[in-house]
Scaffold this motif. Structure first.
Motif, PDB file in Angstrom:
ATOM      1  N   ALA A   1       0.818  -1.215   0.000  1.00 18.39           N
ATOM      2  CA  ALA A   1       0.000   0.000   0.000  1.00 18.39           C
ATOM      3  C   ALA A   1       0.851   1.263   0.000  1.00 18.39           C
ATOM      4  N   ASP A   2       1.883   1.291   0.823  1.00 23.48           N
ATOM      5  CA  ASP A   2       2.723   2.491   0.900  1.00 23.48           C
ATOM      6  C   ASP A   2       3.521   2.724  -0.372  1.00 23.48           C
ATOM      7  N   SER A   3       3.858   1.660  -1.081  1.00 22.14           N
ATOM      8  CA  SER A   3       4.552   1.821  -2.356  1.00 22.14           C
ATOM      9  C   SER A   3       3.627   2.476  -3.379  1.00 22.14           C
ATOM     10  N   ILE A   4       2.370   2.068  -3.382  1.00 24.39           N
ATOM     11  CA  ILE A   4       1.398   2.595  -4.341  1.00 24.39           C
ATOM     12  C   ILE A   4       1.052   4.041  -4.051  1.00 24.39           C
ATOM     13  N   SER A   5       0.835   4.363  -2.779  1.00 21.63           N
ATOM     14  CA  SER A   5       0.376   5.710  -2.412  1.00 21.63           C
ATOM     15  C   SER A   5       1.487   6.752  -2.440  1.00 21.63           C
ATOM     16  N   GLY A   6       2.746   6.299  -2.453  1.00 25.44           N
ATOM     17  CA  GLY A   6       3.866   7.235  -2.472  1.00 25.44           C
ATOM     18  C   GLY A   6       4.548   7.422  -1.137  1.00 25.44           C
ATOM     19  N   ALA A   7       4.051   6.739  -0.100  1.00 26.66           N
ATOM     20  CA  ALA A   7       4.680   6.863   1.220  1.00 26.66           C
ATOM     21  C   ALA A   7       6.099   6.307   1.238  1.00 26.66           C
TER      22      ALA A   7
ATOM     23  N   ARG B   1       9.762   7.299  -6.677  1.00 20.70           N
ATOM     24  CA  ARG B   1      10.203   6.312  -7.660  1.00 20.70           C
ATOM     25  C   ARG B   1       9.373   5.034  -7.560  1.00 20.70           C
ATOM     26  N   MET B   2       9.114   4.592  -6.331  1.00 21.87           N
ATOM     27  CA  MET B   2       8.308   3.392  -6.129  1.00 21.87           C
ATOM     28  C   MET B   2       6.861   3.642  -6.569  1.00 21.87           C
ATOM     29  N   LYS B   3       6.358   4.811  -6.250  1.00 22.90           N
ATOM     30  CA  LYS B   3       5.000   5.192  -6.643  1.00 22.90           C
ATOM     31  C   LYS B   3       4.851   5.169  -8.168  1.00 22.90           C
ATOM     32  N   TRP B   4       5.831   5.702  -8.866  1.00 24.37           N
ATOM     33  CA  TRP B   4       5.815   5.751 -10.325  1.00 24.37           C
ATOM     34  C   TRP B   4       5.809   4.332 -10.904  1.00 24.37           C
TER      35      TRP B   4
ATOM     36  N   CYS C   1       4.806   1.525  -9.442  1.00 25.67           N
ATOM     37  CA  CYS C   1       3.530   0.865  -9.134  1.00 25.67           C
ATOM     38  C   CYS C   1       2.419   1.346 -10.052  1.00 25.67           C
ATOM     39  N   LYS C   2       2.426   2.621 -10.372  1.00 28.57           N
ATOM     40  CA  LYS C   2       1.401   3.145 -11.272  1.00 28.57           C
ATOM     41  C   LYS C   2       1.520   2.505 -12.652  1.00 28.57           C
ATOM     42  N   LYS C   3       2.749   2.299 -13.121  1.00 26.24           N
ATOM     43  CA  LYS C   3       2.959   1.628 -14.405  1.00 26.24           C
ATOM     44  C   LYS C   3       2.432   0.197 -14.365  1.00 26.24           C
ATOM     45  N   VAL C   4       2.669  -0.497 -13.249  1.00 22.81           N
ATOM     46  CA  VAL C   4       2.179  -1.869 -13.091  1.00 22.81           C
ATOM     47  C   VAL C   4       0.653  -1.892 -13.164  1.00 22.81           C
ATOM     48  N   MET C   5       0.011  -0.947 -12.498  1.00 26.13           N
ATOM     49  CA  MET C   5      -1.452  -0.902 -12.509  1.00 26.13           C
ATOM     50  C   MET C   5      -1.982  -0.551 -13.895  1.00 26.13           C
ATOM     51  N   LYS C   6      -1.320   0.376 -14.568  1.00 25.50           N
ATOM     52  CA  LYS C   6      -1.750   0.766 -15.913  1.00 25.50           C
ATOM     53  C   LYS C   6      -1.660  -0.410 -16.890  1.00 25.50           C
ATOM     54  N   ARG C   7      -0.701  -1.316 -16.648  1.00 22.40           N
ATOM     55  CA  ARG C   7      -0.561  -2.497 -17.508  1.00 22.40           C
ATOM     56  C   ARG C   7      -1.425  -3.657 -17.019  1.00 22.40           C
ATOM     57  N   ASP C   8      -2.225  -3.400 -16.001  1.00 24.15           N
ATOM     58  CA  ASP C   8      -3.175  -4.376 -15.458  1.00 24.15           C
ATOM     59  C   ASP C   8      -2.480  -5.661 -15.017  1.00 24.15           C
TER      60      ASP C   8
ATOM     61  N   CYS D   1      -3.974   4.262   0.633  1.00 20.86           N
ATOM     62  CA  CYS D   1      -3.760   3.619  -0.656  1.00 20.86           C
ATOM     63  C   CYS D   1      -5.056   3.552  -1.455  1.00 20.86           C
ATOM     64  N   ALA D   2      -6.149   3.186  -0.792  1.00 17.07           N
ATOM     65  CA  ALA D   2      -7.445   3.086  -1.471  1.00 17.07           C
ATOM     66  C   ALA D   2      -7.862   4.431  -2.055  1.00 17.07           C
ATOM     67  N   GLU D   3      -7.638   5.481  -1.296  1.00 15.52           N
ATOM     68  CA  GLU D   3      -7.995   6.813  -1.760  1.00 15.52           C
ATOM     69  C   GLU D   3      -7.167   7.208  -2.982  1.00 15.52           C
ATOM     70  N   TYR D   4      -5.880   6.903  -2.943  1.00 12.48           N
ATOM     71  CA  TYR D   4      -5.000   7.199  -4.080  1.00 12.48           C
ATOM     72  C   TYR D   4      -5.430   6.394  -5.312  1.00 12.48           C
ATOM     73  N   MET D   5      -5.691   5.115  -5.113  1.00 13.20           N
ATOM     74  CA  MET D   5      -6.063   4.260  -6.240  1.00 13.20           C
ATOM     75  C   MET D   5      -7.359   4.722  -6.891  1.00 13.20           C
ATOM     76  N   GLU D   6      -8.330   5.082  -6.086  1.00 18.13           N
ATOM     77  CA  GLU D   6      -9.599   5.518  -6.655  1.00 18.13           C
ATOM     78  C   GLU D   6      -9.417   6.799  -7.460  1.00 18.13           C
ATOM     79  N   LYS D   7      -8.585   7.690  -6.967  1.00 15.11           N
ATOM     80  CA  LYS D   7      -8.355   8.958  -7.658  1.00 15.11           C
ATOM     81  C   LYS D   7      -7.663   8.744  -9.009  1.00 15.11           C
ATOM     82  N   HIS D   8      -6.702   7.819  -9.047  1.00 14.02           N
ATOM     83  CA  HIS D   8      -5.872   7.665 -10.242  1.00 14.02           C
ATOM     84  C   HIS D   8      -6.278   6.500 -11.147  1.00 14.02           C
ATOM     85  N   MET D   9      -6.978   5.503 -10.597  1.00 14.48           N
ATOM     86  CA  MET D   9      -7.327   4.319 -11.387  1.00 14.48           C
ATOM     87  C   MET D   9      -8.833   4.091 -11.491  1.00 14.48           C
ATOM     88  N   GLY D  10      -9.592   4.832 -10.716  1.00  8.86           N
ATOM     89  CA  GLY D  10     -11.046   4.685 -10.767  1.00  8.86           C
ATOM     90  C   GLY D  10     -11.589   3.793  -9.661  1.00  8.86           C
TER      91      GLY D  10
END
Length: 251
Positions: A177-183, A187-190, A192-199, A221-230
Motif C-alpha cells: 500500500a505504501d509503495s502505491i500511495s507514495g509513502a 520512484r516506487m510510486k511511479w 507501481c502506477k505503471k504496473v497498474m496501468k498495464r493491469d 492507498c485506497a484513496e490514491y487508487m480511486e483517484k488515479h485508477m477509478g
C-alpha cells in the motif's frame, strides 16, 4: 478531515492480505498492545478482512507453528472485541527455499487461509531466472505463488516484461500500500502506477509491522487508487480479487 471520514464510510470492505500483526513471532508487532493499535487502524481505514502473514525464513524467522497459532488466536480475540464484522485469517510470508514445496505439502507452514495460494517472498539479490523457476515449481505442484511486494525486486523494476511473464504463467502479483500511495517514495510510486496501468496487479497488502515507521495505511492507498485508477478498479483489487482468492476460487 470530514472528506477523509466520508471516504472511509464508502470504502469499508477492504482486504489486507499481507500483515505482521501477530506479536512476538517475527519482526512485526512486539506486544498485544501494538497488535490492538494496528487492528484499530485497519478497521478505521475500512479494512474488514485481515490476513496475518508472519515471516518464515530459514535462519532468521522460524517461530514454531504452535506459537504462531497461539498468537493467531489472541489476535482473533482482539478483533472480535473490536468489531463483529472484522475477519482475521492466517497465512505466512514464505521466503523461498529449496524445501518450500515439501514444507507446504506437510503442512509445516500455512498457505493463505488454507487455499492453494502462498505469499512468496524473494531476496532483492535473486535473479529473474530464480524467481521464475521458483514460481514454476510451486505452480507445477499445485500452489499459486502470490509474489510479495513485487515492486521491491530490482530485477523486476528494471524490466517490467519480466513481471508480465510471471503474471502470464499464473503467478499473482501483490504490491504494498505504501509503495502505491507514495509513502515509500516517488520512484516506487511511479513504478507501481505503471504496473497498474498495464493491469498486472492482483492484490495489495499493507505489509504493516508496527505503529511507528511501518503502520497499516490501506485507507490512504485506497484513496490514491480511486483517484488515479477509478473506483471500479480499486474495488477489483482491494475487495473482489482477494475475496475470490481467499474463497479458493482462483483464476
Amino acid at each position: 478531515m470530514k472528506k477523509r471520514k466520508d471516504y472511509w464510510q464508502r470504502m469499508k470492505e477492504i482486504y489486507d492480505i499481507h500483515t505482521h500483526i501477530i506479536p512476538g513471532v517475527d519482526d512485526g508487532a512486539d506486544t498485544l498492545k501494538t497488535a490492538k493499535k494496528m487492528i484499530r487502524r485497519e478497521y478505521a481505514d475500512g479494512v474488514r478482512t485481515i490476513v496475518l502473514t508472519p515471516h518464515f525464513r530459514k535462519g532468521m524467522f522460524e517461530s514454531p507453528m504452535t506459537k504462531v497459532q497461539a498468537g493467531y488466536q489472541k489476535v482473533q480475540e482482539l478483533a472480535a472485541e473490536l468489531a463483529p464484522d472484522l475477519q482475521v485469517l492466517l497465512g505466512c510470508e514464505f521466503h523461498v527455499n529449496t524445501e518450500m514445496v515439501q514444507m507446504l505439502k506437510h503442512g509445516e507452514r500455512p498457505t493463505l487461509n488454507g487455499t492453494s495460494c502462498v505469499l512468496t517472498e524473494f531476496s532483492q539479490l535473486h535473479t529473474f531466472q530464480f524467481i521464475e523457476n521458483s514460481c514454476h515449481e510451486l505452480l507445477t505442484n499445485g500452489y499459486t505463488p502470490v509474489i510479495a511486494h513485487a515492486e521491491r525486486y530490482p530485477t523486476l523494476q528494471k524490466n517490467m516484461d519480466y513481471l508480465e511473464r510471471l503474471h502470464d504463467m499464473g503467478a499473482y502479483i501483490q504490491m504494498n500500500a505504501d509503495s502505491i500511495s507514495g509513502a515509500d517514495g516517488l520512484r516506487m510510486k511511479w513504478f507501481c502506477k505503471k504496473v497498474m496501468k498495464r493491469d498486472l496487479l492482483h492484490f495489495v497488502g499493507s505489509d504493516a509491522h508496527n505503529m511507528k515507521n511501518r503502520m497499516p495505511q490501506m485507507g490512504r492507498c485506497a484513496e490514491y487508487m480511486e483517484k488515479h485508477m477509478g473506483r471500479d478498479y480499486t474495488k477489483q483489487i482491494l475487495i473482489r480479487n482477494p475475496k475470490k482468492m481467499l474463497r479458493k476460487t482462483v483464476r
